[in-house]
Scaffold this active site. Structure first.
Site, PDB file in Angstrom:
ATOM      1  N   ALA A 297       3.802  -3.976  11.328  1.00 18.37           N
ATOM      2  CA  ALA A 297       3.691  -5.400  11.649  1.00 18.37           C
ATOM      3  C   ALA A 297       2.266  -5.789  12.021  1.00 18.37           C
ATOM      4  O   ALA A 297       1.810  -6.890  11.686  1.00 18.37           O
ATOM      5  CB  ALA A 297       4.648  -5.750  12.788  1.00 18.37           C
ATOM      6  N   ASP A 298       1.564  -4.892  12.685  1.00 16.41           N
ATOM      7  CA  ASP A 298       0.190  -5.200  13.105  1.00 16.41           C
ATOM      8  C   ASP A 298      -0.692  -5.560  11.908  1.00 16.41           C
ATOM      9  O   ASP A 298      -1.633  -6.341  12.027  1.00 16.41           O
ATOM     10  CB  ASP A 298      -0.423  -3.999  13.819  1.00 16.41           C
ATOM     11  CG  ASP A 298       0.491  -3.441  14.891  1.00 16.41           C
ATOM     12  OD1 ASP A 298       0.185  -3.585  16.074  1.00 16.41           O
ATOM     13  OD2 ASP A 298       1.542  -2.862  14.531  1.00 16.41           O
ATOM     14  N   PHE A 299      -0.408  -4.945  10.752  1.00 13.13           N
ATOM     15  CA  PHE A 299      -1.252  -5.176   9.577  1.00 13.13           C
ATOM     16  C   PHE A 299      -0.950  -6.511   8.901  1.00 13.13           C
ATOM     17  O   PHE A 299      -1.628  -6.891   7.943  1.00 13.13           O
ATOM     18  CB  PHE A 299      -1.101  -4.030   8.573  1.00 13.13           C
ATOM     19  CG  PHE A 299      -1.560  -2.697   9.098  1.00 13.13           C
ATOM     20  CD1 PHE A 299      -2.447  -2.618  10.174  1.00 13.13           C
ATOM     21  CD2 PHE A 299      -1.121  -1.517   8.527  1.00 13.13           C
ATOM     22  CE1 PHE A 299      -2.869  -1.384  10.664  1.00 13.13           C
ATOM     23  CE2 PHE A 299      -1.547  -0.280   9.003  1.00 13.13           C
ATOM     24  CZ  PHE A 299      -2.416  -0.213  10.081  1.00 13.13           C
TER      25      PHE A 299
ATOM     26  N   GLU B 113      -4.417  -7.135   2.735  1.00 11.54           N
ATOM     27  CA  GLU B 113      -3.160  -7.664   3.274  1.00 11.54           C
ATOM     28  C   GLU B 113      -2.949  -9.131   2.925  1.00 11.54           C
ATOM     29  O   GLU B 113      -1.837  -9.562   2.614  1.00 11.54           O
ATOM     30  CB  GLU B 113      -3.092  -7.482   4.789  1.00 11.54           C
ATOM     31  CG  GLU B 113      -2.903  -6.041   5.229  1.00 11.54           C
ATOM     32  CD  GLU B 113      -4.208  -5.277   5.343  1.00 11.54           C
ATOM     33  OE1 GLU B 113      -5.268  -5.838   5.007  1.00 11.54           O
ATOM     34  OE2 GLU B 113      -4.174  -4.107   5.781  1.00 11.54           O
TER      35      GLU B 113
ATOM     36  N   GLU C 228       0.839  -1.194   0.000  1.00  5.01           N
ATOM     37  CA  GLU C 228       0.000   0.000   0.000  1.00  5.01           C
ATOM     38  C   GLU C 228       0.880   1.253   0.000  1.00  5.01           C
ATOM     39  O   GLU C 228       1.845   1.328   0.763  1.00  5.01           O
ATOM     40  CB  GLU C 228      -0.889   0.013   1.251  1.00  5.01           C
ATOM     41  CG  GLU C 228      -1.813  -1.193   1.336  1.00  5.01           C
ATOM     42  CD  GLU C 228      -2.243  -1.503   2.762  1.00  5.01           C
ATOM     43  OE1 GLU C 228      -2.055  -0.654   3.649  1.00  5.01           O
ATOM     44  OE2 GLU C 228      -2.753  -2.615   2.989  1.00  5.01           O
TER      45      GLU C 228
ATOM     46  N   HIS D  82      -1.316  -0.686  16.707  1.00  6.86           N
ATOM     47  CA  HIS D  82      -0.285  -0.086  15.846  1.00  6.86           C
ATOM     48  C   HIS D  82       1.085  -0.063  16.528  1.00  6.86           C
ATOM     49  O   HIS D  82       1.943   0.735  16.146  1.00  6.86           O
ATOM     50  CB  HIS D  82      -0.667   1.361  15.461  1.00  6.86           C
ATOM     51  CG  HIS D  82      -1.715   1.462  14.392  1.00  6.86           C
ATOM     52  ND1 HIS D  82      -2.972   0.913  14.516  1.00  6.86           N
ATOM     53  CD2 HIS D  82      -1.703   2.059  13.173  1.00  6.86           C
ATOM     54  CE1 HIS D  82      -3.683   1.180  13.422  1.00  6.86           C
ATOM     55  NE2 HIS D  82      -2.927   1.871  12.597  1.00  6.86           N
TER      56      HIS D  82
ATOM     57  N   MET E 230      -1.390  -9.138  10.475  1.00  3.40           N
ATOM     58  CA  MET E 230      -2.308 -10.096  11.104  1.00  3.40           C
ATOM     59  C   MET E 230      -3.376 -10.615  10.143  1.00  3.40           C
ATOM     60  O   MET E 230      -3.680 -11.798  10.168  1.00  3.40           O
ATOM     61  CB  MET E 230      -2.948  -9.488  12.354  1.00  3.40           C
ATOM     62  CG  MET E 230      -1.939  -9.065  13.417  1.00  3.40           C
ATOM     63  SD  MET E 230      -0.843 -10.417  13.871  1.00  3.40           S
ATOM     64  CE  MET E 230       0.689  -9.520  14.107  1.00  3.40           C
ATOM     65  N   PRO E 231      -3.978  -9.765   9.292  1.00  2.00           N
ATOM     66  CA  PRO E 231      -4.923 -10.323   8.309  1.00  2.00           C
ATOM     67  C   PRO E 231      -4.250 -11.220   7.269  1.00  2.00           C
ATOM     68  O   PRO E 231      -4.951 -11.857   6.486  1.00  2.00           O
ATOM     69  CB  PRO E 231      -5.509  -9.070   7.627  1.00  2.00           C
ATOM     70  CG  PRO E 231      -5.212  -7.940   8.537  1.00  2.00           C
ATOM     71  CD  PRO E 231      -3.949  -8.293   9.249  1.00  2.00           C
TER      72      PRO E 231
END
Lengths: 330, 326
Positions: free
Chosen positions: B87-89, B63, B33, B132, B91-92
């Site tokens: 890094a949190d993104f 993601e 993105e 985040h 997860m999907p």
């Protein structure tokens, strides 16, 4: 429908379907006899779909598959003995015994792997097509999934993605009626895969997935459009899964009459009737079946006798940097 | 190497390394993105202009498909750099990372290689709150099949990115979010091999092992302790898998005292692995061990609360002093 196929073309399709039927019939009996471990998801009744699709793919084209992927692999040209030996968990197996039925792959023929995760192959197919384009390859990707997969996020993500980049992908929704133990329609809102594809601007076609001539004809048109640069297409092929979800699933959730009707849509018997009407002798088909059964029985017998993988191979092909140490007991 | 300026930023240094690798190998490309814009930390700035939209590919906020498409592209012979934003993104995209990328080579009996890099900036950054701020590299160190890189400096991030792009393994590159804007000198062209720690500070009394953003409080804490006469050696691991067990063991053999400083949750964190391995190897020669890191709570928002998960230099100094006293 009026068939435009030559007898030779129909016999080639018959052979492709017959080999899948023979492979899975032999494998299912062996698994029920507890000859090998793990799960077995067979696609008996669905043979027309991979056979009709893969008739239009070359060795450079790629394919992503599902947990019910023996037919996809065979139709793409994977070696039957390598596949059977993999079911038996042998060193000779396509994956050296590390994958089993759910992870059969044969990269030498562009078969990028079965997948234990429903819809797991869809993002991979998108990237394969994107990568091939970057490399300047004219190859296309066939992405197989079931009617249960259309309710996973990657299906909608993948449709949007493929349409956005106009990727050369044939999405094949092999609608075998079931999402594991439940009717796929009972858990799907709206009109389903075709409408979802069309909402992203991806044209689709629905065919009777037990009619290999229809699958073959539709796939031919779609693949031509994809190769011409028209972007992705979706084929919805309706079939019926004859067996349970796995070899041990007795499928008590469906009635005898439903199963009878489903088995009545036998893609092999249907083509046999067409061939008979064209004057192909029944003996020729019987001989073909006997040869296919002999091939797969031989693959089974050799797999029975084949060596299991050495224990130390459990530690290979993990990664290069930080590879696992092989313990002294292995 | 990239632009001839004496001083740039961390983000600029890694950008230059990536551009250099993309010039070197036409199969290297970026997807994620906002990468054509330059990425949220500026780590892709200017790449779209040089390499065009086919090699710097802006993607939908999908993601799972960003990650999975990266894998598919690797399986046909390209080397994608998969941008996850933070890094949190990722997860999907855990199915694509954990079930697919990490396992294709093994499951398929060695037929496949996932030659790809997943960039996942991580760590605490100014009240970014629970979704985040996560530090998840210890989970990934538990995942067979991947390399886990956790650089703390621009030079290390650049060198490890070069190694990651050239590697035949899938590499998870966790870059420190809070450091992207820091001034940095241009980095060497040389790749930095995985599994080699960097000595960030010399000292004879206590071994401090750290990585990523925890390097900051580790260095500051060591200076506080130094003022009181205790000298800590600091090893920045740079990669968690593989990790430089020999360098840590050699240092511990000299000091007999081990303090691990990590930014993530200590419970089942990678510090526990380090302490356990040193205990197995060193026996009674290991006189003291301590682990500093976050308590097992989500990262809270209010700065006064976020402080509860931060390792302070004072805590590090206290741990060094306590270790030296035993």
């Amino acid at each position: 429908m009026t068939s435009h196929h030559t007898n030779a073309a129909l016999l080639a399709l018959r052979r492709g379907m017959g080999r899948i039927r023979a492979f899975e019939t032999v494998a299912l009996a062996a698994h029920r006899a507890k000859e090998f471990a793990g799960y077995l998801h067979v696609s008996i009744g669905q043979e027309a779909v991979p056979t009709g699709i893969c008739a239009h793919l070359g060795p450079e084209d790629r394919l992503t598959s599902t947990h019910r992927g023996h037919g996809h692999a065979l139709a793409k040209g994977a070696d039957a003995y390598g596949m059977m030996a993999e079911l038996y968990g042998r060193a000779d197996g396509a994956c050296g015994g590390k994958g089993g039925s759910m992870h059969i792959a044969d990269f030498s023929v562009g078969m990028l792997g079965a997948n234990g995760i429903v819809a797991g192959g869809i993002p991979i197919a998108c990237g394969a097509a994107q990568g091939l384009r970057l490399l300047g390859s004219p190859a296309i990707v066939a992405c197989f999934f079931g009617d249960g997969a259309i309710n996973r996020g990657p299906f909608m993500e993948g449709l949007n993605w493929a349409a956005l980049y106009r990727l050369p992908i044939l999405f094949v929704c092999e609608a075998n009626t079931f999402a594991a133990f439940t009717k796929a329609d009972d858990t799907t809102a709206g009109p389903g895969a075709l409408a979802r594809a069309e909402s992203c601007g991806i044209p689709g076609v629905a065919v009777d997935g037990s009619d290999v001539e229809a699958v073959d004809a539709a796939a031919g048109d779609l693949v031509r459009a994809i190769r011409a640069g028209s972007g992705p297409r979706l084929l919805l092929a309706s079939t019926y899964r004859w067996e349970g979800h796995t070899s041990t699933d007795l499928a008590a959730y469906r009635s005898a009459s439903e199963v009878e009707a489903g088995r009545g849509r036998d893609p092999l018997a249907r083509l046999d009737a067409t061939l008979a009407a064209r004057g192909v002798p029944a003996d020729a088909l019987r001989r073909m079946d006997e040869e296919d059964l002999a091939e797969m029985t031989d693959a089974r017998d050799r797999s029975r006798e084949a060596e299991p993988p050495p224990l130390r191979s459990a530690f290979s092909d993990v990664q290069d940097a930080g590879a696992p140490e092989v313990p002294s007991w292995a | 190497m990239g632009v001839a300026v004496a001083e740039t930023t961390f983000a600029g240094v890694v950008r230059d390394a990536l551009a250099d690798e993309m010039r070197r190998d036409p199969t290297v490309w970026v997807l994620g993105e906002d990468v054509r814009y330059g990425g949220i930390f500026g780590q892709y700035r200017g790449l779209a202009a040089e390499f065009g939209p086919d090699r710097v590919v802006d993607t939908p906020i999908s993601e799972a498909t960003i990650m999975g498409a990266g894998l598919g592209a690797a399986l046909v012979g390209t080397r994608p750099v998969i941008e996850m934003r933070i890094a949190d993104f990722a997860m999907p995209a855990m199915d694509e990372l954990v079930n697919q990328i990490a396992k294709v080579r093994y499951m398929f009996g060695g037929q496949a290689r996932a030659r790809l890099v997943v960039r996942m900036p991580h760590g605490l950054l100014a009240s970014s709150a629970a979704q985040h701020s996560q530090i998840v590299e210890s989970w990934m160190a538990n995942l067979p099949g991947v390399v886990v890189a956790v650089p703390a400096t621009a030079a290390d991030a650049a060198g490890l990115l070069r190694s990651a792009i050239r590697s035949d393994d899938p590499v998870l590159l966790f870059e420190p979010k809070a450091f992207f804007g820091r001034p940095a000198a241009p980095a060497s062209d040389e790749p930095i091999p995985f599994g080699r720690a960097r000595r960030a500070r010399e000292g004879r009394d206590v071994t401090v092992v750290t990585w990523a953003q925890a390097l900051d409080p580790a260095l500051a804490g060591a200076e506080l302790a130094s003022a009181e006469g205790t000298q800590a050696e600091i090893l920045d691991l740079r990669t968690l898998w593989p990790w430089d067990e020999e360098a840590v063991a050699a240092s511990v053999a000299r000091t007999g005292r081990l303090v691990v400083v990590e930014e993530g949750v200590t419970v089942a964190g990678f510090g526990a692995e380090i302490v356990a391995r040193m205990a197995e190897r060193s026996g009674p020669a290991l006189r003291s061990v301590a682990r500093l890191g976050a308590p097992r709570i989500p990262v809270p928002f209010a700065p006064e609360l976020e402080a509860a998960v931060r390792v302070s230099p004072e805590r590090v100094a206290a741990a060094i002093r306590a270790a030296a006293a035993r």
